[in-house]
Design a protein around this motif. Structure first.
Motif, mmCIF file in Angstrom:
data_model
loop_
_atom_site.group_PDB
_atom_site.id
_atom_site.type_symbol
_atom_site.label_atom_id
_atom_site.label_comp_id
_atom_site.label_asym_id
_atom_site.label_seq_id
_atom_site.Cartn_x
_atom_site.Cartn_y
_atom_site.Cartn_z
ATOM 1 N N GLU A 37 12.155 -14.032 59.843
ATOM 2 C CA GLU A 37 10.731 -14.272 60.020
ATOM 3 C C GLU A 37 10.519 -15.628 60.681
ATOM 4 O OE1 GLU A 37 6.793 -13.849 57.278
ATOM 5 O OE2 GLU A 37 8.348 -15.214 56.564
ATOM 6 N N GLY A 38 9.586 -15.651 61.621
ATOM 7 C CA GLY A 38 9.160 -16.928 62.173
ATOM 8 C C GLY A 38 9.841 -17.377 63.450
ATOM 9 N N PHE A 39 10.850 -16.633 63.945
ATOM 10 C CA PHE A 39 11.501 -17.013 65.189
ATOM 11 C C PHE A 39 10.655 -16.527 66.364
ATOM 12 C CE2 PHE A 39 14.983 -16.620 62.111
ATOM 13 C CZ PHE A 39 15.524 -17.895 62.200
ATOM 14 N N ARG A 40 10.148 -17.446 67.190
ATOM 15 C CA ARG A 40 9.235 -17.079 68.269
ATOM 16 C C ARG A 40 9.729 -17.514 69.653
ATOM 17 N NH1 ARG A 40 8.281 -14.297 64.851
ATOM 18 N NH2 ARG A 40 6.473 -14.245 63.452
ATOM 19 N N PRO A 48 13.052 -8.744 66.121
ATOM 20 C CA PRO A 48 11.893 -8.446 65.269
ATOM 21 C C PRO A 48 12.084 -8.977 63.854
ATOM 22 C CG PRO A 48 13.231 -6.485 65.584
ATOM 23 C CD PRO A 48 13.805 -7.528 66.502
ATOM 24 N N ASP A 49 10.970 -9.116 63.156
ATOM 25 C CA ASP A 49 11.012 -9.526 61.757
ATOM 26 C C ASP A 49 11.453 -8.345 60.899
ATOM 27 O OD1 ASP A 49 9.998 -11.907 62.640
ATOM 28 O OD2 ASP A 49 7.932 -11.455 62.074
ATOM 29 N N VAL A 50 12.303 -8.620 59.924
ATOM 30 C CA VAL A 50 12.805 -7.595 59.007
ATOM 31 C C VAL A 50 12.500 -8.037 57.583
ATOM 32 C CG1 VAL A 50 14.808 -6.304 58.195
ATOM 33 C CG2 VAL A 50 14.650 -6.975 60.609
ATOM 34 N N SER A 51 11.897 -7.143 56.821
ATOM 35 C CA SER A 51 11.556 -7.479 55.440
ATOM 36 C C SER A 51 11.876 -6.309 54.522
ATOM 37 C CB SER A 51 10.075 -7.851 55.315
ATOM 38 O OG SER A 51 9.249 -6.729 55.594
ATOM 39 N N ALA A 52 12.112 -6.625 53.258
ATOM 40 C CA ALA A 52 12.367 -5.626 52.225
ATOM 41 C C ALA A 52 11.471 -5.941 51.043
ATOM 42 C CB ALA A 52 13.834 -5.632 51.806
ATOM 43 N N GLY A 53 11.017 -4.901 50.364
ATOM 44 C CA GLY A 53 10.109 -5.129 49.250
ATOM 45 C C GLY A 53 10.132 -4.005 48.241
ATOM 46 N N GLY A 54 9.456 -4.245 47.155
ATOM 47 C CA GLY A 54 9.317 -3.249 46.107
ATOM 48 C C GLY A 54 8.002 -3.436 45.396
ATOM 49 N N GLN A 75 10.931 -2.779 56.211
ATOM 50 C CA GLN A 75 10.031 -2.712 57.357
ATOM 51 C C GLN A 75 10.538 -3.606 58.483
ATOM 52 O OE1 GLN A 75 5.958 -3.522 56.335
ATOM 53 N NE2 GLN A 75 5.888 -1.978 54.717
ATOM 54 N N VAL A 76 10.267 -3.160 59.692
ATOM 55 C CA VAL A 76 10.575 -3.933 60.902
ATOM 56 C C VAL A 76 9.267 -4.152 61.645
ATOM 57 C CG1 VAL A 76 11.850 -3.993 63.074
ATOM 58 C CG2 VAL A 76 12.893 -2.952 61.050
ATOM 59 N N SER A 77 8.955 -5.388 61.980
ATOM 60 C CA SER A 77 7.687 -5.711 62.627
ATOM 61 C C SER A 77 7.898 -6.757 63.706
ATOM 62 C CB SER A 77 6.669 -6.226 61.599
ATOM 63 O OG SER A 77 7.132 -7.430 60.999
ATOM 64 N N LYS A 78 6.878 -6.895 64.566
ATOM 65 C CA LYS A 78 6.946 -7.897 65.627
ATOM 66 C C LYS A 78 5.529 -8.378 65.951
ATOM 67 C CE LYS A 78 8.912 -10.430 68.764
ATOM 68 N NZ LYS A 78 9.768 -11.564 68.349
ATOM 69 N N PRO A 79 5.215 -9.652 65.701
ATOM 70 C CA PRO A 79 3.881 -10.164 66.021
ATOM 71 C C PRO A 79 3.765 -10.545 67.496
ATOM 72 C CG PRO A 79 5.172 -11.863 64.924
ATOM 73 C CD PRO A 79 6.030 -10.632 64.963
ATOM 74 N N ILE A 87 -3.498 -12.445 66.513
ATOM 75 C CA ILE A 87 -2.126 -11.949 66.381
ATOM 76 C C ILE A 87 -2.178 -10.455 66.072
ATOM 77 C CG2 ILE A 87 0.038 -12.092 65.109
ATOM 78 C CD1 ILE A 87 -0.580 -14.981 64.489
ATOM 79 N N LEU A 88 -1.459 -9.673 66.859
ATOM 80 C CA LEU A 88 -1.349 -8.236 66.671
ATOM 81 C C LEU A 88 0.080 -7.919 66.240
ATOM 82 C CD1 LEU A 88 -3.103 -5.636 67.041
ATOM 83 C CD2 LEU A 88 -1.985 -5.387 69.272
#
Length: 208
Positions: A37-40, A48-54, A75-79, A87-88
């Motif tokens: 997260e946060g690398f621009r 892309p940003d990669v996150s895991a959650g519960g 989840q994989v996302s990209k701002p 920001i989209l």
């Protein structure tokens, strides 16, 4: 819903909801960790940003059954910055959902008072009610039952889009079951019929 970010990419969420025209309330909590997260800029800016959650959700407001779900997802996302003021963020993901449904005693005639309906006139020598209006078997005595508990899981795909303009936050999400209902039923009994379920949800709020 309220979310709070913490150092090292952690975020916690708490929410509470009411189902209109019922006595049912839903409450839950989530925790999410962003591995990337946060690398621009530079090479890492293309990743892309990669996150895991519960998360867990439970429903209350009825004495006849308990329903709790536990979800684990990645989840994989990209701002993308828009005109330096918005920001989209599109994202895709996969979720494993576990369902725990427990039945309590359920009345099949909740709006019927059997003593009133039968014309209760005291107890007979064997302890059974004495009815003026007919035989005891004609009225709603002992019409309660406890259903089999549910222990199932679902595999779900997620597609979503977040939009943030200064403090304004808007989001939409499409979620669909990857497997057919019967295939996902871990009990092996054909209790679930029909097509795959899907959900579209929208939310809005402030971000600060």
């Amino acid at each position: 819903k309220a979310r709070k970010g913490f150092p090292f990419g952690f975020e916690i969420t708490g929410d509470v909801g009411y189902i209109p025209n019922t006595t049912l309330w839903v409450a839950g909590a989530d925790v999410r960790w962003s591995l990337l997260e946060g690398f621009r800029t530079g090479f890492l800016g293309y990743i892309p940003d990669v996150s895991a959650g519960g998360g867990v959700r439970t429903m209350t407001g009825t004495s006849q059954f308990d329903l709790t779900t536990v979800g684990i997802d990645v989840q994989v996302s990209k701002p993308f910055a828009l005109a330096d003021s918005a920001i989209l963020t599109p994202y895709v993901g996969y979720q494993r959902l576990y369902i725990f449904g427990d039945s309590q005693s359920v009345s099949f005639t909740p709006n019927t008072n059997p003593l009133t309906a039968c014309g209760f006139n005291g107890d007979m020598p064997n302890g059974q009610p004495r009815c003026r209006n007919g035989n005891l078997s004609n009225f709603a005595f002992n019409e309660d039952s406890v259903f089999q508990n549910v222990r199932n899981h679902r595999d779900r795909g997620i597609i979503g889009l977040n939009y943030r303009y200064e403090v304004l936050y808007l989001a939409g999400q499409f979620l669909i079951h990857i497997t057919e209902p019967f295939d996902a039923n871990s009990s092996g009994v054909n209790m679930l019929v029909g097509e795959r379920q899907w959900t579209i949800s929208f939310e809005g709020g402030v971000y600060f």
